[in-house]
Scaffold this motif. Structure first.
Motif, PDB file in Angstrom:
ATOM      1  N   GLU A   1       0.831  -1.205   0.000  1.00  0.00           N
ATOM      2  CA  GLU A   1       0.000   0.000   0.000  1.00  0.00           C
ATOM      3  C   GLU A   1       0.865   1.254   0.000  1.00  0.00           C
ATOM      4  O   GLU A   1       0.534   2.252  -0.642  1.00  0.00           O
ATOM      5  CB  GLU A   1      -0.934  -0.012   1.206  1.00  0.00           C
TER       6      GLU A   1
ATOM      7  N   LYS B   1      -6.640   0.035   0.022  1.00  0.00           N
ATOM      8  CA  LYS B   1      -7.660  -0.514   0.904  1.00  0.00           C
ATOM      9  C   LYS B   1      -8.964   0.236   0.699  1.00  0.00           C
ATOM     10  O   LYS B   1      -9.019   1.466   0.786  1.00  0.00           O
ATOM     11  CB  LYS B   1      -7.208  -0.404   2.363  1.00  0.00           C
TER      12      LYS B   1
ATOM     13  N   TYR C   1      -8.680  -5.277   0.002  1.00  0.00           N
ATOM     14  CA  TYR C   1      -7.584  -4.690  -0.761  1.00  0.00           C
ATOM     15  C   TYR C   1      -7.721  -5.035  -2.247  1.00  0.00           C
ATOM     16  O   TYR C   1      -8.046  -6.167  -2.609  1.00  0.00           O
ATOM     17  CB  TYR C   1      -6.249  -5.188  -0.232  1.00  0.00           C
TER      18      TYR C   1
END
Length: 225
Positions: A48, A55, A61
């Motif tokens: 991320e 998310k 995700y």
């Protein structure tokens, strides 16, 4: 050759996320990777931070914008590497040559070349041209490499039987197409084909001469992955 386990798991995680259209939870990813949930959280947090995953509000995700950037760079590099092969194919056969990839239910030309010794009448084909997979030799060649389906059209069945696809004026009137699939790569799921477009009818194509050159070009393209 030894590999870095952490990096390998991170790359595997990207592959898993990419295959889940509805996204994936950390718990599900942990099960897929065979790691503790805390390990899955660390992997997702790292990805991320690089914008490779994102998310959602639902806690799942999905691929992030960074994956799109990498994909775009891949296509640019692939096109650059493929172009000399496509040009050589065009020059050796005297026909317009192309490499196309599958994008859902369409074939998209990503590299195109016309023969250097082009006559007064030739075929222009643009990079980015799209058409249904079931229309055109390149799309048929891609479909022929997929698992057999009950609803396969006759042209796909013939391409699977003979190892190459032939089309007649489906994308451009007055032309014939000849193509072979280059396969799907398990790591990227890129399905592609390399082919030729010629003026005339399929019966005008000298398959005995063209197919060996086309297969040679296919092997060169396959090595780019």
């Amino acid at each position: 050759m030894s590999t870095l386990q952490t990096l390998d798991r991170g790359l595997e995680a990207i592959d898993i996320v990419s295959r889940r259209a509805a996204g994936i939870s950390p718990a599900e990813l942990a099960d897929e990777l065979g790691v503790h949930r805390a390990g899955a959280y660390r992997i997702l947090a790292t990805l991320e931070r690089r914008h490779l995953v994102t998310k959602g509000d639902d806690g799942r995700y999905r691929l992030g914008s960074g994956a799109l950037v990498v994909a775009g760079r891949f296509m640019g590099q692939y096109r650059t590497a493929a172009q000399p092969i496509v040009q050589d194919l065009a020059d050796r056969t005297g026909h317009t040559a192309l490499v196309s990839i599958a994008d859902r239910d369409e074939s998209v030309a990503i590299a195109v070349a016309e023969p250097a010794a082009r006559g007064p009448i030739g075929i222009s084909y643009r990079v980015g041209t799209r058409h249904p997979l079931e229309h055109g030799a390149d799309g048929l060649a891609i479909l022929a490499l997929r698992p057999e389906q009950p609803d396969d059209i006759d042209a796909v069945r013939a391409a699977r039987l003979h190892g190459h696809a032939v089309s007649r004026g489906e994308v451009q009137p007055g032309t014939a197409g000849l193509a072979v699939g280059t396969g799907a790569v398990s790591d990227t799921d890129v399905e592609s084909a390399i082919g030729l477009i010629a003026l005339g009818q399929p019966t005008d194509l000298d398959l005995d001469t063209l197919l060996p050159v086309l297969h040679e070009a296919r092997e060169r393209i396959a090595r780019l992955y």
